[in-house]
Design an enzyme around this catalytic site. Structure first.
Site, PDB file in Angstrom:
ATOM      1  N   GLU A 118       1.832  23.954   4.682  1.00  0.00           N
ATOM      2  CA  GLU A 118       1.393  23.226   3.487  1.00  0.00           C
ATOM      3  C   GLU A 118       2.501  23.176   2.430  1.00  0.00           C
ATOM      4  OE1 GLU A 118      -1.204  21.532   3.613  1.00  0.00           O
ATOM      5  OE2 GLU A 118      -2.768  22.541   4.763  1.00  0.00           O
ATOM      6  N   HIS A 141      -3.617  28.457  -1.844  1.00  0.00           N
ATOM      7  CA  HIS A 141      -4.570  27.682  -1.038  1.00  0.00           C
ATOM      8  C   HIS A 141      -5.319  28.665  -0.145  1.00  0.00           C
ATOM      9  CE1 HIS A 141      -6.380  25.188   1.936  1.00  0.00           C
ATOM     10  NE2 HIS A 141      -5.547  25.592   2.887  1.00  0.00           N
ATOM     11  N   HIS A 143      -9.499  29.390   2.017  1.00  0.00           N
ATOM     12  CA  HIS A 143     -10.676  28.776   2.631  1.00  0.00           C
ATOM     13  C   HIS A 143     -11.938  29.547   2.224  1.00  0.00           C
ATOM     14  CE1 HIS A 143      -7.738  27.591   6.190  1.00  0.00           C
ATOM     15  NE2 HIS A 143      -7.483  26.917   5.079  1.00  0.00           N
ATOM     16  N   HIS A 214     -12.198  21.754   3.874  1.00  0.00           N
ATOM     17  CA  HIS A 214     -11.018  22.517   4.283  1.00  0.00           C
ATOM     18  C   HIS A 214     -10.848  23.781   3.431  1.00  0.00           C
ATOM     19  CE1 HIS A 214      -6.333  22.505   4.976  1.00  0.00           C
ATOM     20  NE2 HIS A 214      -6.845  23.713   4.985  1.00  0.00           N
TER      21      HIS A 214
HETATM   22  P1  13P Z   1      -0.063  28.003   7.428  1.00  0.00           P
HETATM   23  O1  13P Z   1      -0.265  29.152   8.388  1.00  0.00           O
HETATM   24  O2  13P Z   1       0.996  27.042   7.931  1.00  0.00           O
HETATM   25  O3  13P Z   1       0.228  28.507   6.038  1.00  0.00           O
HETATM   26  O4  13P Z   1      -1.399  27.138   7.391  1.00  0.00           O
HETATM   27  C1  13P Z   1      -2.628  27.687   7.032  1.00  0.00           C
HETATM   28  C2  13P Z   1      -3.529  26.695   6.396  1.00  0.00           C
HETATM   29  O5  13P Z   1      -4.491  27.093   5.743  1.00  0.00           O
HETATM   30  C3  13P Z   1      -3.265  25.245   6.531  1.00  0.00           C
HETATM   31  O6  13P Z   1      -4.045  24.501   5.651  1.00  0.00           O
HETATM   32 ZN    ZN Z   2      -5.855  25.544   4.944  1.00  0.00          ZN
END
Ligand code: 13P
Ligand code: ZN
Length: 269
Positions: A118, A141, A143, A214
């Protein structure tokens, strides 16, 4: 020897990322390699680091970001686990330098750990923040289960519907996330389109944006503040869910009560 050796300010930045990575894992928001963190550490970079040769190839970012000339970032590594980063941040992340053409990066320390997939979103947002003269240095970022679940309801994706529900669950959410939660429609993870849409949402004056179905992307002065906003919004989502699971739709604070908080605490919205 680690780049962090004898550099307590830089080490603190990286250690704070590691601390937050541990929170993300224990909260259940960071399955496998899920989520990523980057921090602009340029102000902690000394002349000795500036002279350090790259330890890997010059790699295209995929976009040109003029405000990033000569900047440095700590980045979580792609495919690396937050729970591993929590214990070994320099084995699961790296420090990168943006090259003078503002279109490439090179890894300078400690190990050849390729930055997160990302990176376009993270770096595009940092470029935007610098351009605005913002003091924000961190982007996170992750989840978060309850917030991502809520993004599966099209009704919640209409402008500020979700923001108002979350604000109304507990006064702290309005007080500590006064800009609410922006919405970015579903887009391919790691794409430049997602990066552009994220900037657009942040430019609409949000500090936290939902990447539909996401995760969320938050910016803040430091990694702790960015985490705290996601944590606070998630607390509201859990209260909402728990009320529903007890068999009723939560009443929520009234618009007047929320306005009162904005006025008393002099909040931006
Ligand atoms: P990365 O392992 O490349 O950081 O990706 C994780 C992710 O949450 C992608 O949206
Ligand atoms: Zn992600």
């Amino acid at each position: 020897m680690s780049i962090l050796y004898n550099r307590p300010d830089l080490a603190k930045q990286v250690n704070d990322v590691a601390e937050v990575a541990g929170y993300l894992w224990t909260k259940g928001w960071a399955e496998r390699n899920g989520g990523n963190i980057t921090v602009n550490v340029t102000e902690h970079i000394d002349d000795e680091i500036r002279k350090m040769p790259a330890i890997g190839p010059v790699t295209p970012i995929g976009m040109t970001l003029p405000n990033l000339k000569g900047t440095y970032f700590y980045c979580k590594g792609t495919n690396r686990r937050m729970r591993d980063l929590a214990r070994w941040p320099m084995d699961n992340g790296s420090i990168i330098r943006i090259t003078d053409d503002c279109a490439h990066y090179e890894i300078i320390a400690d190990n050849l750990v390729k930055p997160t997939s990302e990176l376009p979103s993270h770096l595009a947002v940092h470029n935007y923040l610098i351009g605005k003269g913002s003091n924000y240095k961190a982007s996170v970022h992750t989840h978060p289960i309850e917030l991502v679940a809520m993004s599966h309801n099209p009704e919640f994706l209409k402008k500020d519907v979700l923001t108002n529900i979350l604000w109304s669950m507990i006064p702290e959410t309005k007080a500590f996330c006064p800009r609410g939660l922006g919405i970015v429609p579903y887009m391919l993870p790691s794409s430049n389109e997602l990066a552009e849409a994220t900037i657009k949402a942040i430019d609409d004056d949000y500090d936290v944006v939902m990447w539909e179905k996401h995760g969320v992307f938050a910016v803040g002065p430091d990694v702790m503040e960015a985490f705290d906003m996601i944590d606070t919004l998630t607390k509201s989502a859990i209260i909402y869910r728990d009320a529903l699971s007890m068999g009723f739709v939560p009443d929520g604070m009234s618009q007047e009560q929320m306005k009162e908080i904005s006025t008393v605490f002099n909040l931006p919205k």
